[in-house]
Design a protein around this motif. Structure first.
Motif, mmCIF file in Angstrom:
data_model
loop_
_atom_site.group_PDB
_atom_site.id
_atom_site.type_symbol
_atom_site.label_atom_id
_atom_site.label_comp_id
_atom_site.label_asym_id
_atom_site.label_seq_id
_atom_site.Cartn_x
_atom_site.Cartn_y
_atom_site.Cartn_z
ATOM 1 N N THR A 1 37.494 29.448 26.894
ATOM 2 C CA THR A 1 37.012 30.731 26.389
ATOM 3 C C THR A 1 35.808 30.563 25.458
ATOM 4 O O THR A 1 34.864 31.349 25.501
ATOM 5 N N GLN B 1 38.955 35.902 22.136
ATOM 6 C CA GLN B 1 39.175 37.045 23.020
ATOM 7 C C GLN B 1 38.086 38.098 22.837
ATOM 8 O O GLN B 1 38.274 39.261 23.178
ATOM 9 N N ARG C 1 34.680 40.297 23.339
ATOM 10 C CA ARG C 1 34.044 40.873 24.518
ATOM 11 C C ARG C 1 32.698 40.185 24.748
ATOM 12 O O ARG C 1 31.872 40.084 23.840
ATOM 13 N N SER D 1 32.647 36.498 34.123
ATOM 14 C CA SER D 1 33.492 37.401 33.359
ATOM 15 C C SER D 1 34.924 37.410 33.878
ATOM 16 O O SER D 1 35.882 37.428 33.093
ATOM 17 N N GLU D 2 35.077 37.375 35.204
ATOM 18 C CA GLU D 2 36.419 37.363 35.786
ATOM 19 C C GLU D 2 37.158 36.083 35.428
ATOM 20 O O GLU D 2 38.356 36.109 35.101
ATOM 21 N N TYR E 1 36.528 34.128 32.826
ATOM 22 C CA TYR E 1 36.787 34.192 31.381
ATOM 23 C C TYR E 1 38.032 35.024 31.094
ATOM 24 O O TYR E 1 38.905 34.618 30.314
ATOM 25 N N GLN E 2 38.146 36.184 31.754
ATOM 26 C CA GLN E 2 39.301 37.046 31.526
ATOM 27 C C GLN E 2 40.590 36.382 32.001
ATOM 28 O O GLN E 2 41.652 36.533 31.388
ATOM 29 N N ASP F 1 43.775 35.804 29.713
ATOM 30 C CA ASP F 1 45.080 36.351 30.105
ATOM 31 C C ASP F 1 46.118 35.277 30.404
ATOM 32 O O ASP F 1 47.294 35.584 30.632
#
Length: 387
Positions: free
Chosen positions: A293, A334, A336, A345-346, A348-349, A353
């Motif tokens: 992250t 976490q 933005r 971005s996907e 990273y998310q 998660d």
């Protein structure tokens, strides 16, 4: 009672009143003595407690109240202890020395730095805590306030007994005192209080850029690697068209030769030091960081300054194929990240998660070197085929 008086002293209200030369206002402390029922159940103990106050050598004025009943009769017992004069409180708490010292420091400041007296008056306990250092603190504030010469480093503050360690040790109080003392033009309100040099416009430690030339035909006076001040790195090395930024030092040192290219050691979030290198805006730029992250957060920060920056080996395929090399990210972020591409971005998310597990990370040095060579070959084909 002593505990209550000490709490009042610790609040500093009496010293503040003394410094402001306000008239003393007598106050009392309730005495937790026997209850009316104790008169009949333990009369001798009540009498002994009452006589102990009458016989005690105390500056307090004792106020009595009458309690009792039909059986034992009415009796006067101590009810409140009044402090009628400030000297009585100083004696009870044994703080006469502290009071004298505080008054001396206030008097000295009235002559040397009257602008600081209101703060000293409002913060007597802080002043007393720093009493042994106070003369040097005031001298330092006075020296900085009166200095009108050219820009200088904090190290150049010329006060006997004051060095950079003294400044850092007392940074918080010096910042407060200088905020009060200095004219507005000499204080940078946008600099955090923790950054003493920036806030008071001293010269700051320069940022440095460490880089290697990957093309033997573009070396600088025979040097393949240099570390230079960022502020002085105003032009790109001759012949360089592509910039790679990597985080891990070993990876940086092992980066293979590439025509017309250079590699910069990013150093984590210190990568923001590249912001001053405006000449990078016209170049092809690649960033390769840890696959976690914080790696994506650094990429996001870099791309906010250099929108053309492309990530390398920071994709889902690289992460999955190196499963055996995964480690744990102890404190993931976490925040933005708006500058990432859709795929970045996907991924990273997914890391945020916990799709792959809690705190999964792939450190840069754990990625096989053959993967780097393949990625570099792909980037070279891309820009070699571009018009």
């Amino acid at each position: 009672m002593a505990v209550r008086l000490r709490k009042q002293w610790d609040k500093g209200i009496h010293l503040t009143a003394l410094a402001e030369q306000r008239p003393w206002e007598p106050f009392y402390v309730p005495l937790s003595g026997p209850k009316p029922g104790d008169i009949t159940s333990d009369f001798e103990a009540v009498i002994a407690w009452s006589r102990s106050w009458a016989a005690s050598d105390t500056p307090l004025r004792v106020e009595y109240r009458r309690v009792g009943g039909r059986i034992a009769g009415a009796n006067d017992i101590p009810h409140r202890a009044w402090i009628d004069r400030p000297e009585h409180l100083w004696q009870l708490l044994d703080v006469q020395g502290d009071v004298a010292q505080y008054q001396h420091l206030i008097a000295s400041a009235m002559d040397a730095a009257p602008q600081l007296v209101p703060w000293m008056t409002a913060n007597p306990n802080k002043v007393l805590t720093l009493a042994s250092e106070w003369p040097r603190l005031l001298t330092t504030v006075g020296w900085i306030t009166g200095y009108q010469g050219p820009d200088l480093h904090v190290r150049q503050i010329d006060v006997p007994g004051v060095d950079t360690k003294f400044i850092e040790r007392h940074r918080a109080v010096l910042t407060t005192l200088l905020d009060i003392s200095l004219p507005a033009k000499r204080v940078n309100p946008n600099a955090p209080r923790a950054n003493f040099a920036a806030r008071f416009r001293f010269l700051e430690k320069p940022s440095y850029i460490r880089f290697r030339i990957l093309d033997s035909n573009s070396m600088l006076s025979g040097f393949s690697e240099l570390t230079v001040r960022a502020a002085e790195f105003t032009d790109p090395p001759q012949g360089i068209k592509h910039v790679y930024v990597v985080e891990n030092e070993t990876t940086y040192l092992a980066f293979p030769p590439i025509p017309n290219s250079m590699v910069i050691h990013g150093g984590g979030y210190a990568v923001t030091q590249l912001a001053s290198l405006s000449w990078i805006c016209g170049m092809r730029m690649f960033y390769w960081g840890d696959l976690d992250t914080h790696g994506f957060a650094i990429l996001n920060r870099l791309r906010c300054r250099f929108p053309q920056a492309e990530s390398m080996l920071m994709d889902r395929s690289t992460l999955v194929t190196h499963r055996d090399h995964w480690a744990r990210e102890s404190v993931p972020t976490q925040e933005r990240l708006k500058a990432l591409s859709t795929d970045e971005s996907e991924l990273y998310q997914s890391l945020v998660d916990g799709e792959f597990g809690q705190g999964v990370r792939l450190e840069q040095e754990r990625i096989r070197f053959s993967a780097l060579e393949s990625a570099l070959a792909e980037t070279r084909r891309a820009y070699d085929s571009s018009p």
